[in-house]
Design a protein around this motif. Structure first.
Motif, PDB file in Angstrom:
ATOM      1  N   ASN A  44      32.706   5.421  60.260  1.00  0.00           N
ATOM      2  CA  ASN A  44      32.613   5.871  58.866  1.00  0.00           C
ATOM      3  C   ASN A  44      31.371   6.752  58.711  1.00  0.00           C
ATOM      4  N   HIS A  45      31.578   8.019  58.396  1.00  0.00           N
ATOM      5  CA  HIS A  45      30.476   8.959  58.189  1.00  0.00           C
ATOM      6  C   HIS A  45      30.629   9.604  56.812  1.00  0.00           C
ATOM      7  N   LEU A  46      29.579  10.285  56.420  1.00  0.00           N
ATOM      8  CA  LEU A  46      29.586  10.937  55.105  1.00  0.00           C
ATOM      9  C   LEU A  46      30.740  11.936  55.006  1.00  0.00           C
ATOM     10  N   PHE A  47      31.421  11.885  53.875  1.00  0.00           N
ATOM     11  CA  PHE A  47      32.479  12.851  53.602  1.00  0.00           C
ATOM     12  C   PHE A  47      32.315  13.323  52.178  1.00  0.00           C
ATOM     13  N   LYS A  48      32.351  14.629  51.974  1.00  0.00           N
ATOM     14  CA  LYS A  48      32.226  15.148  50.604  1.00  0.00           C
ATOM     15  C   LYS A  48      32.945  16.484  50.498  1.00  0.00           C
ATOM     16  N   TRP A  49      33.835  16.575  49.505  1.00  0.00           N
ATOM     17  CA  TRP A  49      34.476  17.867  49.251  1.00  0.00           C
ATOM     18  C   TRP A  49      33.404  18.828  48.747  1.00  0.00           C
ATOM     19  N   ILE A  50      33.397  20.036  49.258  1.00  0.00           N
ATOM     20  CA  ILE A  50      32.343  20.993  48.901  1.00  0.00           C
ATOM     21  C   ILE A  50      32.422  21.357  47.415  1.00  0.00           C
ATOM     22  N   ASP A  51      33.650  21.544  46.879  1.00  0.00           N
ATOM     23  CA  ASP A  51      33.769  21.908  45.448  1.00  0.00           C
ATOM     24  C   ASP A  51      33.193  20.811  44.561  1.00  0.00           C
ATOM     25  N   GLU A  52      33.419  19.538  44.966  1.00  0.00           N
ATOM     26  CA  GLU A  52      32.867  18.415  44.184  1.00  0.00           C
ATOM     27  C   GLU A  52      31.343  18.355  44.316  1.00  0.00           C
ATOM     28  N   ALA A  53      30.858  18.614  45.548  1.00  0.00           N
ATOM     29  CA  ALA A  53      29.408  18.604  45.777  1.00  0.00           C
ATOM     30  C   ALA A  53      28.730  19.678  44.930  1.00  0.00           C
ATOM     31  N   LEU A  54      29.364  20.860  44.853  1.00  0.00           N
ATOM     32  CA  LEU A  54      28.775  21.954  44.073  1.00  0.00           C
ATOM     33  C   LEU A  54      28.817  21.638  42.576  1.00  0.00           C
ATOM     34  N   LEU A  55      29.901  21.001  42.123  1.00  0.00           N
ATOM     35  CA  LEU A  55      29.960  20.583  40.714  1.00  0.00           C
ATOM     36  C   LEU A  55      28.859  19.565  40.408  1.00  0.00           C
ATOM     37  N   ASP A  56      28.645  18.631  41.360  1.00  0.00           N
ATOM     38  CA  ASP A  56      27.557  17.648  41.208  1.00  0.00           C
ATOM     39  C   ASP A  56      26.227  18.371  41.035  1.00  0.00           C
ATOM     40  N   GLU A  57      26.005  19.373  41.893  1.00  0.00           N
ATOM     41  CA  GLU A  57      24.736  20.120  41.838  1.00  0.00           C
ATOM     42  C   GLU A  57      24.579  20.827  40.498  1.00  0.00           C
ATOM     43  N   PRO A 115      37.213   3.435  53.230  1.00  0.00           N
ATOM     44  CA  PRO A 115      37.048   3.841  51.826  1.00  0.00           C
ATOM     45  C   PRO A 115      35.845   4.778  51.756  1.00  0.00           C
ATOM     46  N   ARG A 116      36.003   5.891  51.072  1.00  0.00           N
ATOM     47  CA  ARG A 116      34.908   6.862  51.042  1.00  0.00           C
ATOM     48  C   ARG A 116      33.786   6.382  50.140  1.00  0.00           C
ATOM     49  N   ILE A 117      32.578   6.382  50.684  1.00  0.00           N
ATOM     50  CA  ILE A 117      31.400   5.998  49.910  1.00  0.00           C
ATOM     51  C   ILE A 117      31.028   7.187  49.040  1.00  0.00           C
ATOM     52  N   SER A 118      30.858   6.925  47.752  1.00  0.00           N
ATOM     53  CA  SER A 118      30.561   8.012  46.820  1.00  0.00           C
ATOM     54  C   SER A 118      29.171   8.586  47.088  1.00  0.00           C
ATOM     55  N   THR A 119      29.107   9.864  47.284  1.00  0.00           N
ATOM     56  CA  THR A 119      27.824  10.545  47.460  1.00  0.00           C
ATOM     57  C   THR A 119      27.706  11.583  46.357  1.00  0.00           C
ATOM     58  N   HIS A 120      26.496  11.933  46.020  1.00  0.00           N
ATOM     59  CA  HIS A 120      26.280  12.879  44.923  1.00  0.00           C
ATOM     60  C   HIS A 120      25.616  14.139  45.452  1.00  0.00           C
ATOM     61  N   GLY A 121      26.174  15.276  45.089  1.00  0.00           N
ATOM     62  CA  GLY A 121      25.554  16.563  45.425  1.00  0.00           C
ATOM     63  C   GLY A 121      25.737  16.988  46.867  1.00  0.00           C
ATOM     64  N   VAL A 122      25.004  18.025  47.218  1.00  0.00           N
ATOM     65  CA  VAL A 122      25.084  18.598  48.558  1.00  0.00           C
ATOM     66  C   VAL A 122      24.092  17.878  49.467  1.00  0.00           C
ATOM     67  N   HIS A 123      24.576  17.412  50.584  1.00  0.00           N
ATOM     68  CA  HIS A 123      23.711  16.735  51.561  1.00  0.00           C
ATOM     69  C   HIS A 123      23.453  17.657  52.741  1.00  0.00           C
ATOM     70  N   ILE A 124      22.313  17.491  53.383  1.00  0.00           N
ATOM     71  CA  ILE A 124      22.067  18.272  54.594  1.00  0.00           C
ATOM     72  C   ILE A 124      22.193  17.399  55.842  1.00  0.00           C
TER      73      ILE A 124
END
Ligand code: ZN
Length: 149
Positions: free
Chosen positions: A57-70, A12-21
């Motif tokens: 299980n590693h961080l996963f984030k759609w870039i469009d969603e990350a940019l919207l978060d930002e 299950p994907r853990i919810s992350t917010h914004g762009v991560h480095i």
């Protein structure tokens, strides 16, 4: 770095917010392009380790969603700054108004004192003229009397 990968998600994907480095495993984030039918070419962030070890299980984030978060984060910050600025502006206006009122009171008080002093000075001057006039009249009357005798 850009490469292509399938986004197999057994976890299950853990919810992350914004762009991560960095991924939570410590590895730097890379962007990949999805090759699944439902998200073909859609970009996502993931670490290189996740690409090689698909059982973890590693961080996963759609870039469009990350940019919207930002964008939302920046909007929220902007709103806070705008509110802070408005409060600051209101405080400055309030301070200026009270300072103007204080200066007006001070000037009114000084003006009253000055007018009072001027009136006193004017009265002293008139009194002096009256005294001189009385002395002159007295002298004239004295001379007149001495001539009349
Ligand atoms: Zn990772």
């Amino acid at each position: 770095m850009t490469s292509s990968s399938t986004s197999s998600s057994r976890f299950p994907r853990i919810s992350t917010h914004g762009v991560h480095i960095r991924c939570w495993c410590g590895e730097g984030i890379t962007n990949f392009g999805s090759s699944t039918a439902e998200n073909r070419y859609r970009r996502f962030y993931r670490c290189q380790i996740a690409k090689d070890r698909k059982s973890e299980n590693h961080l996963f984030k759609w870039i469009d969603e990350a940019l919207l978060d930002e964008i939302q984060t920046v909007d929220a910050k902007h709103e806070r700054v705008a509110q802070g600025l408005k409060k600051f502006e209101e405080r400055v206006i309030e301070n200026v108004k009270s300072e103007i009122a204080r200066i007006e009171d001070e000037m009114t008080e000084k003006l009253k004192e000055k007018v009072k002093l001027e009136i006193e000075k004017g009265m002293k001057h008139k009194l002096k003229i009256a005294t001189v006039a009385m002395v002159v009249v007295g002298a004239v009357v004295g001379i007149w009397n001495s001539l009349a005798v």
